[in-house]
Every structure is written in C-alpha cells, then in structure tokens.
Design an enzyme around this catalytic site. Sequence first.
Site, mmCIF file in Angstrom:
data_model
loop_
_atom_site.group_PDB
_atom_site.id
_atom_site.type_symbol
_atom_site.label_atom_id
_atom_site.label_comp_id
_atom_site.label_asym_id
_atom_site.label_seq_id
_atom_site.Cartn_x
_atom_site.Cartn_y
_atom_site.Cartn_z
ATOM 1 N N CYS A 77 -26.322 -5.625 20.402
ATOM 2 C CA CYS A 77 -25.595 -5.556 19.146
ATOM 3 C C CYS A 77 -25.557 -6.643 18.296
ATOM 4 O O CYS A 77 -26.650 -6.867 17.552
ATOM 5 C CB CYS A 77 -23.993 -5.171 19.984
ATOM 6 S SG CYS A 77 -22.919 -4.438 18.380
ATOM 7 N N HIS A 181 -25.125 -0.648 22.962
ATOM 8 C CA HIS A 181 -24.406 -1.177 24.204
ATOM 9 C C HIS A 181 -24.902 -0.533 25.351
ATOM 10 O O HIS A 181 -24.129 0.356 25.854
ATOM 11 C CB HIS A 181 -22.903 -1.072 24.019
ATOM 12 C CG HIS A 181 -22.287 -1.976 22.853
ATOM 13 N ND1 HIS A 181 -22.102 -3.341 22.960
ATOM 14 C CD2 HIS A 181 -22.072 -1.678 21.646
ATOM 15 C CE1 HIS A 181 -21.509 -3.697 21.815
ATOM 16 N NE2 HIS A 181 -21.550 -2.639 20.878
ATOM 17 N N GLU A 183 -24.197 -1.658 28.166
ATOM 18 C CA GLU A 183 -23.248 -1.448 29.176
ATOM 19 C C GLU A 183 -22.025 -0.661 28.946
ATOM 20 O O GLU A 183 -21.096 -0.515 29.817
ATOM 21 C CB GLU A 183 -22.558 -3.107 29.065
ATOM 22 C CG GLU A 183 -21.792 -3.329 27.858
ATOM 23 C CD GLU A 183 -22.281 -3.570 26.520
ATOM 24 O OE1 GLU A 183 -23.687 -3.285 26.561
ATOM 25 O OE2 GLU A 183 -21.795 -4.050 25.706
#
Lengths: 202, 251
Positions: A77, A181, A183
Amino acid sequence: MKVAVVKYNAGNICSVINALHRIGVEPVVTDDPAVLAAADRVIFPGQGEASNTMAYLRQSGLDAVIRNLKQPVLGICIGQQLLCAHSEEGDTPCLGVFGSKVQRFPVSCAEGRVKIPQIGWNTIEQLKTPLFQGLKEGDFVYFVHSFYVPDCAEAVARTTYGGVTYASALRCGNFYATQFHPEKSGDVGLRILHNFIHLCHD
Amino acid sequence: MLAKRIIPCLDVKDGRTVKGINFVNLRDAGDPVELGKAYSEQGADELVFLDIAATHEGRKTFTDMVSRVAAAISIPFTVGGGIHELADVARLLEAGADKVSLNSAAIRNPQLVNEIASHFGSQVCVAAIDARCDADGWYCYVNGGRIRVERTLFDWAREVADRGAGEILFTSMDHDGVKQGFPNEALARLSDELSIPVIASGGAGAKEHFADAFRLGHADAALAASVFHFGEIKIPELKQYLHNEGICVRL
C-alpha cells in the site's frame, strides 16, 4: 527464517502481523537498521499520507536503510508508493527504488464519477513473478487507496479502476510491492505472503 | 473490476453474539470468532461487529473479542458501538479492527470524524446514518432511531464525507427489519451525490433485493444481518445469483 516488519509512522500494522502468524511466521517489528539489514525478509507495510511518512523515514535515517536492503523486501500500500520515485500526494520525493511517479485517481472517467478512495475487492491480471504462484488471473484482492502507480515496465500485476489500468504490483530486483493489502485479501492474500516468505533468493 | 461487497453484520453483547444464529457445523453459535471464521469461509467480503453492551466491563470484553476475531480472519473487519473519542478508536485499531463505524457520536460531535480521518486516515472512518422518510423528507435519527435530529440525510451525508469519512453506511428505519428491500431511490441519490462509497443496510429479505440495491440504488456494498444469520440467504448462493445477474462480485 527471520522476518522483519518496518516500524514507522504509517497506520496500523496489526493485520500484517496477524496474517503472518496465520502462515506460521513470527515477525519482529523494528526500526533498528541492524535488525532490518540482518533479516531474511523485510515487509514495509502501512497506510498513511506520503509526505508525512517520507519525512519520518528521512529524519529517522530509515530511508537509506530501506533503499540499501539486499534481501527480498515487500512494500504494501503506502509502502509501495513510498518505494517509487515521487508521489503526487503532497508533491513528495520518495525512495526511488522503483522509477514510477505515483498519481491521484481522476475524479471522473467515461463511466462517470470515480469514487475515491477505491475501497474493496478488485481483480489482478497479467500476473508475473513467483509472488503470484498458485494464483489465477482475475483473482480478487482488497484495495484501499486514492493514489496509484501508472502502468510501467516494473509492473508484475495490473488492475483497472476509474478508467485507469495501473500497476497493482511492482518488482525491481529484490524489491516487490503491492498496492493492495495481501494481509486483508483472504486465502489469496495469505498465499501471496507465503510466496514472498518462500521466494528463492540468492 | 471493483466487486460489489456483501457484508454480514453481527450484534455482540458481553463478548457473545446476540441473535440466535443458525449455522450448521458450529461448535458454539454464540462465539463471534467461530462466526467470523464461518462467514469469512463462506465468502463474506467484510465483517461488521457492533457492540451493543452499555457497560464499561462489556466494552473491555468487546475489545478482547476484537483481538480474537482479527487473529482468526484475514478480510476487512469493521467494529462499531461505544465509540465516543479518539482513544476508543485507537483501542479498537490496536486490537486489530481495520475500520470503525460511528453513528450517534458523529452527530453529537462531528469534529470526531475530522479527528479520526486526520489521525488514522479516512479509510478507517465509516459514518453510519440511521434515517427515516418523514412527511417533510429524509431525516437523521440517533439513539437507536428514537430521537429525530434536525439534519436531513443528504445534508448530513455530504457533511460527514467532507469531514473525511471514508464510507457511508445508510440504514433506512422504514426498511430495516421489514425484508421488503432497500430504499433504492434514496440510496441512488446518496451514491450519486457523494464521492465516497455507500453501503446499503437494512431491508434485505431476498436475493433480488441485493441486485436492486446495486443496480437501482447504485450501492457499493450491501449489509445484512438476520437473513444471513438464520440461513434464509446463504452468502455463496447470493453471490452466485448476483454473478449470474451480471453484477461483479468476488466468487
């Protein structure tokens, strides 16, 4: 395998740590240059504003530390944007690992008004590098951003939003970066993190 | 292409989900962690947990629960309820939430929206608005819909967007719980007037209602609770239906 997560003033990194735990990795979160240099993998995550985060990296000396890392590095990001040459956000010179200049999404396109930030799940296409091993063209990942990296030779994944097809992942040498992202991108994202940790590197 | 999001919402009191939930294969249907995982595995694009406890002790339990849910799922996770100041937001983000939703607190203290946006970024701040279509137009309500405030839905939505909210979560009190569909006309106006995403909430009773919220209401995401919890609509089937209807969803 020592995995370091760069500690700086960019948002909450809790979800990166949670995701690493889920793939069996216990990272160390640090701003210590020696620990970063000695790690096998470095993750440079975050959410934030370019000029403030760059100012912090310069003051702390982390800018040179990150630029000089030799092991595989993954920017996420704002991490990806800061690895580029420049960001339109705050007209900010960045780390220059990638040659690109980060731009803001246009406010409108042929389909009408563009909502900014882009928030949600979008597809990644034209996947290159072992980072995306096991993924399919058009797999969905989670994005939250107002600025983007234009398509370029360093692009290893592309995404379309607001009438723009842009570089949603980059690679240059040992540096990898994703605008999205991993994650927060479910099993697809965990696979990308797993691939990054297990990249062959010599 | 950016997908339309499907978001289940769970009410939590003292660390347990409140409504009876009708999932098969759950060891403990009141456990938010089990439910969060189950929804994530079913293809939910995001999860919203609302703390409806009113006590200090309940808040602490909620924060502990947020940590446990965040450790178990890897999709975006929004929490709401009991957020009155910046420290509440910091506590929930540290526990692993990605976003917080603000309702009455934003109307009482609009500056809080600016503070959250400047400290943590707009993407963290979801402005939840409860509104009703009264004889004189759409007006905002607070305290769980009991008190009308003299702000119209559209003016208030524009103001919170200008103050830095990243998304609007709009619940029509006339439609919520009635299962007759979302308020598509008001939704479309909100979505077209604002430059931030709008989440439709309250009113889903059938799969078609979701398609209408996206096509007629121009919503970016749709949130529902009981139709998912009671298994009346299953998320994988809903997403397949939307895909067949030509709506972009993450399958």
